[in-house]
Design an enzyme around this catalytic site. Structure first.
Site, PDB file in Angstrom:
ATOM      1  CD  GLU A  98      -3.185   0.399   0.276  1.00  0.00           C
ATOM      2  OE1 GLU A  98      -2.687   1.255  -0.481  1.00  0.00           O
ATOM      3  OE2 GLU A  98      -4.401   0.262   0.423  1.00  0.00           O
ATOM      4  CG  ASP A  99      -0.835   4.766  -1.667  1.00  0.00           C
ATOM      5  OD1 ASP A  99      -1.593   3.985  -1.036  1.00  0.00           O
ATOM      6  OD2 ASP A  99      -1.273   5.696  -2.366  1.00  0.00           O
ATOM      7  CG  ASP A 102      -6.171   8.308   6.343  1.00  0.00           C
ATOM      8  OD1 ASP A 102      -6.199   8.605   7.537  1.00  0.00           O
ATOM      9  OD2 ASP A 102      -6.542   9.091   5.461  1.00  0.00           O
ATOM     10  CG  PHE A 151      -4.650  15.604   1.474  1.00  0.00           C
ATOM     11  CD1 PHE A 151      -5.873  14.990   1.678  1.00  0.00           C
ATOM     12  CD2 PHE A 151      -4.024  15.473   0.224  1.00  0.00           C
ATOM     13  CE1 PHE A 151      -6.472  14.255   0.662  1.00  0.00           C
ATOM     14  CE2 PHE A 151      -4.620  14.734  -0.782  1.00  0.00           C
ATOM     15  CZ  PHE A 151      -5.847  14.127  -0.573  1.00  0.00           C
ATOM     16  NE  ARG A 164      -3.493   8.225  -9.001  1.00  0.00           N
ATOM     17  CZ  ARG A 164      -4.171   7.834  -7.925  1.00  0.00           C
ATOM     18  NH1 ARG A 164      -3.540   7.452  -6.845  1.00  0.00           N
ATOM     19  NH2 ARG A 164      -5.491   7.826  -7.941  1.00  0.00           N
TER      20      ARG A 164
HETATM   21  C1  PRP Z   1      -5.816   5.356  -0.383  1.00  0.00           C
HETATM   22  C2  PRP Z   1      -4.665   4.404  -0.097  1.00  0.00           C
HETATM   23  C3  PRP Z   1      -5.326   3.294   0.642  1.00  0.00           C
HETATM   24  C4  PRP Z   1      -6.439   3.992   1.383  1.00  0.00           C
HETATM   25  C5  PRP Z   1      -6.013   4.225   2.791  1.00  0.00           C
HETATM   26  O1  PRP Z   1      -6.441   4.948  -1.540  1.00  0.00           O
HETATM   27  O2  PRP Z   1      -4.050   3.952  -1.280  1.00  0.00           O
HETATM   28  O3  PRP Z   1      -5.831   2.293  -0.212  1.00  0.00           O
HETATM   29  O4  PRP Z   1      -6.683   5.241   0.738  1.00  0.00           O
HETATM   30  O5  PRP Z   1      -7.035   4.814   3.541  1.00  0.00           O
HETATM   31  P1  PRP Z   1      -7.714   4.101   4.790  1.00  0.00           P
HETATM   32  O6  PRP Z   1      -6.600   3.542   5.638  1.00  0.00           O
HETATM   33  O7  PRP Z   1      -8.449   5.227   5.464  1.00  0.00           O
HETATM   34  O8  PRP Z   1      -8.633   3.038   4.296  1.00  0.00           O
HETATM   35  P2  PRP Z   1      -7.492   5.886  -2.329  1.00  0.00           P
HETATM   36  O9  PRP Z   1      -8.881   5.562  -1.859  1.00  0.00           O
HETATM   37  O10 PRP Z   1      -7.063   7.304  -2.231  1.00  0.00           O
HETATM   38  O11 PRP Z   1      -7.376   5.328  -3.825  1.00  0.00           O
HETATM   39  P3  PRP Z   1      -6.115   5.389  -4.824  1.00  0.00           P
HETATM   40  O12 PRP Z   1      -5.082   4.445  -4.276  1.00  0.00           O
HETATM   41  O13 PRP Z   1      -6.664   4.920  -6.126  1.00  0.00           O
HETATM   42  O14 PRP Z   1      -5.623   6.814  -4.864  1.00  0.00           O
END
Ligand code: PRP
Length: 182
Positions: A98-99, A102, A151, A164
């Site tokens: 994961e990136d 949160d 953010f 990105r």
């Molecule tokens: C981001 C990130 C995780 C998630 C984390 O994805 O890549 O998958 O949010 O948040 P959380 O811990 O509150 O669940 P995003 O929904 O922004 O989609 P993306 O990766 O396509 O940008």
């Protein structure tokens, strides 16, 4: 109101150095196991692409995609699988990449989902851990950086689909001249 990437929180060089360390750890931990790295679309693509090239053992990769229904429903924990893996993970050593973590809801959902598919093991690797925001407890096995509750964009992370492609991680800031302090 316009926003743009501002102050750099983590430089390109700092990211590269930390990614190399993670790659070394993963190479050691998974020696002889031919791990399957699973990137969570879209944010993890940049990190995964760099990370996998720092791993010095044979590995495979696959992708999975999820969506959460906007800010309000994210807090209700509703996560939906929008694209699945292309293969079975039965008996495989899976490393979910994961990136950012949160609230933890996305990775908690994915862990539960993948665990039902009988992998030999399942671990989580996240470049960024926004620990202050955690709502559900998740055990992260590899973490690049713990960051404050700001953010951030760049290196895979977006704002409205943009940024990105930045090499570094930056704080998102308001355009100058629009309103008061951010
Ligand atoms: C981001 C990130 C995780 C998630 C984390 O994805 O890549 O998958 O949010 O948040 P959380 O811990 O509150 O669940 P995003 O929904 O922004 O989609 P993306 O990766 O396509 O940008």
């Amino acid at each position: 109101m316009g926003h743009r990437p501002g102050r750099i929180l983590i430089t390109r060089e700092e990211i590269a150095a930390r990614v190399r360390e993670l790659g070394k750890e993963i190479s050691r931990d998974y020696d002889g196991k031919d791990p399957l790295l699973v990137g969570v679309l879209k944010g993890a693509v940049v990190f995964l692409a760099d990370l996998m090239r720092t791993v010095e053992i044979p590995l495979a990769c696959d992708f999975i995609a999820v969506s959460s229904y906007g800010a309000s429903s994210r807090s209700s924990g509703v996560v939906k699988l929008t694209a699945d893996l292309s293969q079975s993970i039965v008996g495989r050593h899976v490393l979910l990449v994961e990136d950012i973590i949160d609230t933890g809801r996305t990775v908690a959902y994915l862990s539960r989902n993948l665990e039902t598919r009988q992998p030999a093991s399942l671990r989580i690797c996240a470049l960024l851990d926004k620990l202050e925001r955690r709502e559900v407890e998740v055990a992260l096995d590899y973490v690049g950086f713990t960051i404050p509750n700001e953010f951030v964009v760049g290196y895979g992370l977006d704002y409205g689909g943009l940024y990105r492609n930045l090499f570094h991680i930056a704080a998102l800031e308001r355009d100058a001249g629009e309103g008061g302090p951010a």
